[in-house]
Structures are given as C-alpha cells and as structure tokens.
Design a protein around this motif. Structure first.
Motif, PDB file in Angstrom:
ATOM      1  N   ARG A   1       0.851  -1.179   0.000  1.00  0.00           N
ATOM      2  CA  ARG A   1       0.000   0.000   0.000  1.00  0.00           C
ATOM      3  C   ARG A   1       0.894   1.240   0.000  1.00  0.00           C
ATOM      4  N   VAL A   2       0.310   2.378  -0.395  1.00  0.00           N
ATOM      5  CA  VAL A   2       1.030   3.641  -0.365  1.00  0.00           C
ATOM      6  C   VAL A   2       0.247   4.613   0.507  1.00  0.00           C
ATOM      7  N   ARG A   3       0.969   5.315   1.370  1.00  0.00           N
ATOM      8  CA  ARG A   3       0.373   6.372   2.200  1.00  0.00           C
ATOM      9  C   ARG A   3       0.988   7.698   1.757  1.00  0.00           C
ATOM     10  N   HIS A   4       0.126   8.601   1.331  1.00  0.00           N
ATOM     11  CA  HIS A   4       0.503   9.934   0.855  1.00  0.00           C
ATOM     12  C   HIS A   4       0.146  10.922   1.959  1.00  0.00           C
ATOM     13  N   ILE A   5       1.136  11.660   2.451  1.00  0.00           N
ATOM     14  CA  ILE A   5       0.940  12.580   3.570  1.00  0.00           C
ATOM     15  C   ILE A   5       1.344  13.981   3.125  1.00  0.00           C
ATOM     16  N   VAL A   6       0.435  14.931   3.294  1.00  0.00           N
ATOM     17  CA  VAL A   6       0.701  16.300   2.878  1.00  0.00           C
ATOM     18  C   VAL A   6       0.425  17.245   4.043  1.00  0.00           C
TER      19      VAL A   6
ATOM     20  N   PHE B   1       2.352  24.882   9.788  1.00  0.00           N
ATOM     21  CA  PHE B   1       1.464  24.081   8.944  1.00  0.00           C
ATOM     22  C   PHE B   1       0.122  23.949   9.646  1.00  0.00           C
ATOM     23  N   THR B   2      -0.943  24.200   8.892  1.00  0.00           N
ATOM     24  CA  THR B   2      -2.268  24.291   9.497  1.00  0.00           C
ATOM     25  C   THR B   2      -3.157  23.085   9.225  1.00  0.00           C
ATOM     26  N   HIS B   3      -2.934  22.384   8.102  1.00  0.00           N
ATOM     27  CA  HIS B   3      -3.813  21.291   7.694  1.00  0.00           C
ATOM     28  C   HIS B   3      -3.010  20.088   7.214  1.00  0.00           C
TER      29      HIS B   3
ATOM     30  N   ASN C   1       4.985  26.249   1.924  1.00  0.00           N
ATOM     31  CA  ASN C   1       3.577  26.147   2.271  1.00  0.00           C
ATOM     32  C   ASN C   1       2.996  24.744   2.065  1.00  0.00           C
ATOM     33  N   CYS C   2       3.815  23.816   1.613  1.00  0.00           N
ATOM     34  CA  CYS C   2       3.327  22.470   1.384  1.00  0.00           C
ATOM     35  C   CYS C   2       4.505  21.496   1.409  1.00  0.00           C
ATOM     36  N   VAL C   3       4.333  20.416   2.156  1.00  0.00           N
ATOM     37  CA  VAL C   3       5.330  19.351   2.192  1.00  0.00           C
ATOM     38  C   VAL C   3       4.581  18.041   1.993  1.00  0.00           C
ATOM     39  N   ALA C   4       5.048  17.238   1.029  1.00  0.00           N
ATOM     40  CA  ALA C   4       4.421  15.941   0.780  1.00  0.00           C
ATOM     41  C   ALA C   4       5.455  14.849   0.914  1.00  0.00           C
ATOM     42  N   VAL C   5       5.068  13.758   1.581  1.00  0.00           N
ATOM     43  CA  VAL C   5       5.913  12.568   1.691  1.00  0.00           C
ATOM     44  C   VAL C   5       5.043  11.358   1.411  1.00  0.00           C
ATOM     45  N   ASP C   6       5.676  10.293   0.948  1.00  0.00           N
ATOM     46  CA  ASP C   6       4.953   9.097   0.569  1.00  0.00           C
ATOM     47  C   ASP C   6       5.712   7.878   1.074  1.00  0.00           C
ATOM     48  N   ILE C   7       4.987   6.938   1.678  1.00  0.00           N
ATOM     49  CA  ILE C   7       5.622   5.710   2.171  1.00  0.00           C
ATOM     50  C   ILE C   7       4.848   4.507   1.676  1.00  0.00           C
TER      51      ILE C   7
END
Length: 106
Positions: free
Chosen positions: A6-11, A58-60, A98-104
């Motif tokens: 599975r992939v988890r996308h976190i922003v 970061f707010t959301h 204003n945005c950081v995305a990581v994926d595991i």
C-alpha cells in the motif's frame, strides 16, 4: 509476502491566516470528495492540525491510503487532484514553504 505494498501519501499544508471558513469548508469538501472520484483510494483523512504549537506553521494535513504504487501514480496526475491543487490550494496557501508531501509504502 508478494502482496503489493500500500502507499500512504501525507501532505502538510500552510494556509493564509485570512483564509475564510467558507474557503476551508470548500477545500475540505473537495479533499474528501476525491475518495469517490479517484480510483485506488482506500482511505482519506483531511483536516486542521490541533497541535499548531509544534506544527511549524502548517495548518492542515491530508493523509491518503492507496492500494499500491500504480494507484498513487494515477492519483498524482488525476484531473480532480490537479484541479484541487491549482484552483483551491495554491491560491490560499500562506508563506513559503507552504506544502510538504511525503509518501511511504506500508
């Protein structure tokens, strides 16, 4: 096992302080609506962080669990995903970064 991972996308997102509640509600509705519009999404969570004191502005947060890497690749270029980024997120973002995305994979 040989099961696909599975992939988890976190922003993490940083919205402007003057972003209205109506705008936040519109973005939330769009975010949650991706689950019914983009194939491969197993679970989607989106909302404001309640630990703003340690969130570095970061707010959301958006967390999307997808069936596999191929589903993530489809999600990344899906028209609804791009529309939300371009039309709803970018115009309302705050100071850079204003945005950081990581994926595991999990």
């Amino acid at each position: 096992t040989n099961a696909p991972k599975r992939v988890r996308h976190i922003v993490l997102m940083k919205f402007r302080e003057d972003c209205s509640e109506a705008t936040h509600a519109m973005i939330s509705k769009s975010m949650h609506g991706m689950k019914g519009k983009i194939p491969g999404i197993l679970k989607l969570s989106y909302g404001p962080s309640f630990t703003t004191d340690r969130a570095d502005g970061f707010t959301h947060v958006l967390v999307v669990d997808l069936v596999d890497k191929l589903a993530f690749e489809v999600y990344a270029i899906h028209a609804e995903h791009i529309r939300i980024i371009k039309d709803e997120m970018f115009p309302n973002f705050g100071d850079f970064p204003n945005c950081v995305a990581v994926d595991i994979k999990f």
